[in-house]
Design an enzyme around this catalytic site. Structure first.
Site, mmCIF file in Angstrom:
data_model
loop_
_atom_site.group_PDB
_atom_site.id
_atom_site.type_symbol
_atom_site.label_atom_id
_atom_site.label_comp_id
_atom_site.label_asym_id
_atom_site.label_seq_id
_atom_site.Cartn_x
_atom_site.Cartn_y
_atom_site.Cartn_z
ATOM 1 N N ASP A 1 0.896 -1.280 0.033
ATOM 2 C CA ASP A 1 -0.132 -0.101 -0.145
ATOM 3 C C ASP A 1 0.800 1.127 0.093
ATOM 4 O O ASP A 1 0.526 2.314 0.033
ATOM 5 C CB ASP A 1 -1.008 0.039 1.173
ATOM 6 C CG ASP A 1 -0.203 0.031 2.448
ATOM 7 O OD1 ASP A 1 1.115 -0.142 2.638
ATOM 8 O OD2 ASP A 1 -0.842 -0.046 3.519
ATOM 9 N N GLU B 1 3.084 2.136 2.216
ATOM 10 C CA GLU B 1 3.706 2.619 3.460
ATOM 11 C C GLU B 1 5.197 2.076 3.739
ATOM 12 O O GLU B 1 5.526 0.960 3.400
ATOM 13 C CB GLU B 1 3.155 1.789 4.743
ATOM 14 C CG GLU B 1 1.510 2.659 4.883
ATOM 15 C CD GLU B 1 0.604 1.757 5.987
ATOM 16 O OE1 GLU B 1 1.394 1.072 6.776
ATOM 17 O OE2 GLU B 1 -0.351 2.298 6.234
ATOM 18 N N HIS C 1 16.739 28.139 5.421
ATOM 19 C CA HIS C 1 16.403 29.237 4.727
ATOM 20 C C HIS C 1 16.021 30.500 5.606
ATOM 21 O O HIS C 1 16.272 31.771 5.084
ATOM 22 C CB HIS C 1 15.088 28.981 4.031
ATOM 23 C CG HIS C 1 14.628 29.869 3.308
ATOM 24 N ND1 HIS C 1 14.890 30.463 2.045
ATOM 25 C CD2 HIS C 1 13.323 30.855 3.319
ATOM 26 C CE1 HIS C 1 14.442 31.416 1.639
ATOM 27 N NE2 HIS C 1 13.241 31.449 2.134
ATOM 28 N N ASP D 1 17.349 38.547 -4.379
ATOM 29 C CA ASP D 1 16.233 39.141 -3.764
ATOM 30 C C ASP D 1 16.455 39.459 -2.176
ATOM 31 O O ASP D 1 17.588 39.341 -1.769
ATOM 32 C CB ASP D 1 15.158 38.189 -3.522
ATOM 33 C CG ASP D 1 15.461 36.696 -2.881
ATOM 34 O OD1 ASP D 1 16.233 36.780 -1.899
ATOM 35 O OD2 ASP D 1 14.905 35.687 -3.334
ATOM 36 N N LYS E 1 12.726 41.471 -6.196
ATOM 37 C CA LYS E 1 12.079 40.268 -6.877
ATOM 38 C C LYS E 1 10.644 40.263 -6.328
ATOM 39 O O LYS E 1 10.405 40.335 -5.186
ATOM 40 C CB LYS E 1 12.817 39.005 -6.577
ATOM 41 C CG LYS E 1 12.342 37.621 -7.041
ATOM 42 C CD LYS E 1 13.038 36.597 -6.740
ATOM 43 C CE LYS E 1 12.706 35.719 -5.416
ATOM 44 N NZ LYS E 1 13.154 34.621 -5.208
ATOM 45 N N ASP F 1 22.409 32.661 -3.464
ATOM 46 C CA ASP F 1 21.440 32.278 -2.902
ATOM 47 C C ASP F 1 21.532 31.135 -1.793
ATOM 48 O O ASP F 1 22.608 30.505 -1.974
ATOM 49 C CB ASP F 1 20.260 32.217 -3.715
ATOM 50 C CG ASP F 1 18.749 32.338 -3.691
ATOM 51 O OD1 ASP F 1 18.633 32.647 -2.458
ATOM 52 O OD2 ASP F 1 18.083 32.689 -4.481
ATOM 53 N N GLY G 1 14.612 29.928 -11.701
ATOM 54 C CA GLY G 1 14.096 30.943 -11.973
ATOM 55 C C GLY G 1 14.596 32.250 -11.284
ATOM 56 O O GLY G 1 14.784 33.105 -12.207
ATOM 57 N N THR G 2 15.025 32.200 -9.993
ATOM 58 C CA THR G 2 15.516 33.200 -9.241
ATOM 59 C C THR G 2 17.015 33.672 -10.017
ATOM 60 O O THR G 2 17.242 34.758 -10.158
ATOM 61 C CB THR G 2 15.503 33.017 -7.851
ATOM 62 O OG1 THR G 2 14.288 32.609 -7.359
ATOM 63 C CG2 THR G 2 16.389 34.214 -6.995
HETATM 64 C C1 R5P Z 1 13.614 32.316 -2.056
HETATM 65 O O1 R5P Z 1 13.327 32.842 -0.944
HETATM 66 C C2 R5P Z 1 14.975 31.628 -1.981
HETATM 67 O O2 R5P Z 1 15.706 32.152 -1.088
HETATM 68 C C3 R5P Z 1 15.287 31.092 -3.344
HETATM 69 O O3 R5P Z 1 15.618 32.273 -3.960
HETATM 70 C C4 R5P Z 1 14.378 30.507 -4.194
HETATM 71 O O4 R5P Z 1 13.771 29.537 -3.343
HETATM 72 C C5 R5P Z 1 15.058 29.830 -5.297
HETATM 73 O O5 R5P Z 1 14.050 28.953 -6.053
HETATM 74 P P1 R5P Z 1 14.151 28.897 -7.698
HETATM 75 O O6 R5P Z 1 15.491 28.525 -8.104
HETATM 76 O O7 R5P Z 1 12.973 28.015 -7.898
HETATM 77 O O8 R5P Z 1 13.864 30.644 -8.155
#
Ligand code: R5P
Length: 302
Positions: A37, A39, A130, A169, A193, A219, A226-227
């Site tokens: 199932d 688990e 984070h 960001d 951003k 980051d 994407g960022t």
């Molecule tokens: C956002 O607050 C985090 O610090 C990263 O900038 C973000 O999570 C990166 O995600 P992605 O690569 O999908 O843009």
């Protein structure tokens, strides 16, 4: 068994082996199977009785499966009589959902911190979580370590005088300051951003001197890419092409993130091995967090 026992999850077995090797041992035997199932059923070597157990399990994708596996491994250690159980979570999934961003939202980080609470584990080791205020959501003692000095050192040789550290960001600004300190770079810029969806972001401006020849975009993680891509795009639109370098602790790299990053033609990209990393461009490198985790384990054990 007395002394340290490294208990590997399936989230990054290679890292667990490297941590154990740094400590002069080998990971403990575990057994894992799935019932029809779906688990999960796990067991640890019963010789773990009286040991100081460290379960090494990043909760990267598939996040929910790795989280449940971590909880079950910790439970198995406790029930087998480990003297203490510490969760070594090199990458903590759900950490980005640290508050409600819309009415009706759940707060994933609060739920995960609750699951990883006293009674299940005695403490946790995290790498560059984070949220800086992570202590305020966990009820167990945390040992927070960082890959930033190692990542910065891996780029240092390639950086000249005409360099800026770029936070993609506002949340990454303290991190950019840390990289600038490590690299003795005097310029830091920050990009404005907005996140439109899980995969899309828009960038609306930059504060600081983004026009330097080398731009080191930093980051805590690269997820969809994407960022970083949006930051690189903005820098290229505003100033002459220059060079893009990228540093991030966690190479989550979901979907086509690695290809997306490769299309930016970064002159260097550095991530750590908190998660298994695949598909970096030729200029990519993976730095090891095994030694900093082993040091943290020695401190806790001592
Ligand atoms: C956002 O607050 C985090 O610090 C990263 O900038 C973000 O999570 C990166 O995600 P992605 O690569 O999908 O843009």
């Amino acid at each position: 068994m007395s002394g340290i026992a490294i208990v590997p999850g399936s989230g990054n077995r290679g890292l667990a082996e490297r941590v154990a090797a740094d400590l002069g041992s080998e990971p403990l035997e575990t057994r894992s199977r799935r019932f029809p199932d779906g688990e999960l059923d796990v067991a640890v070597d019963p010789r773990i009785r009286n040991a100081d157990a460290f379960v090494v399990q990043p909760t990267g994708p598939p996040v929910d499966q790795h989280l449940v596996e971590l909880l079950l491994l910790a439970d198995a250690c406790r029930r087998a009589g480990a003297a203490r159980v510490t969760a070594v979570i090199p990458y903590l999934g759900y950490a980005r959902k640290d508050r409600r961003t819309a009415p009706g939202d759940a707060v994933g980080l609060a739920v995960v911190a609750d699951l990883l609470g006293p009674g299940r584990i005695d403490g946790a080791v995290l790498v560059d979580p984070h949220v800086p205020q992570i202590d305020s959501v966990f009820d167990v003692p945390l040992e927070v370590v960082s890959a930033v000095p190692t990542l910065a050192a891996s780029l240092a040789q390639e950086l000249g005088d005409d360099t800026v550290v770029v936070a993609p960001d506002l949340g990454a600004l303290p991190l950019a300051e840390r990289y600038a300190d490590e690299l003795a770079i005097d310029a830091v810029a920050v990009i404005r951003k907005n996140r439109l969806s899980g995969t899309e972001v828009e960038v609306t401006g930059l504060v600081g001197d983004g026009g330097r020849h080398q731009r080191v975009v930093v980051d805590d993680m690269i997820s969809t890419g994407g960022t970083v891509a949006a930051a690189a795009g903005l820098l290229a639109d505003r100033w002459d092409p220059g060079e893009i370098l990228v540093a991030a602790t966690h190479g989550v790299l979901v979907g086509d993130a690695a290809e997306r990053i490769a299309r930016l033609r970064p002159s260097a990209i550095a991530v750590s091995d908190t998660l298994p990393v695949r598909g970096l461009p030729p200029s990519g490198r993976v730095v090891g967090v095994g030694p900093v985790l082993a040091d943290a384990i020695r401190r806790i054990h001592g």
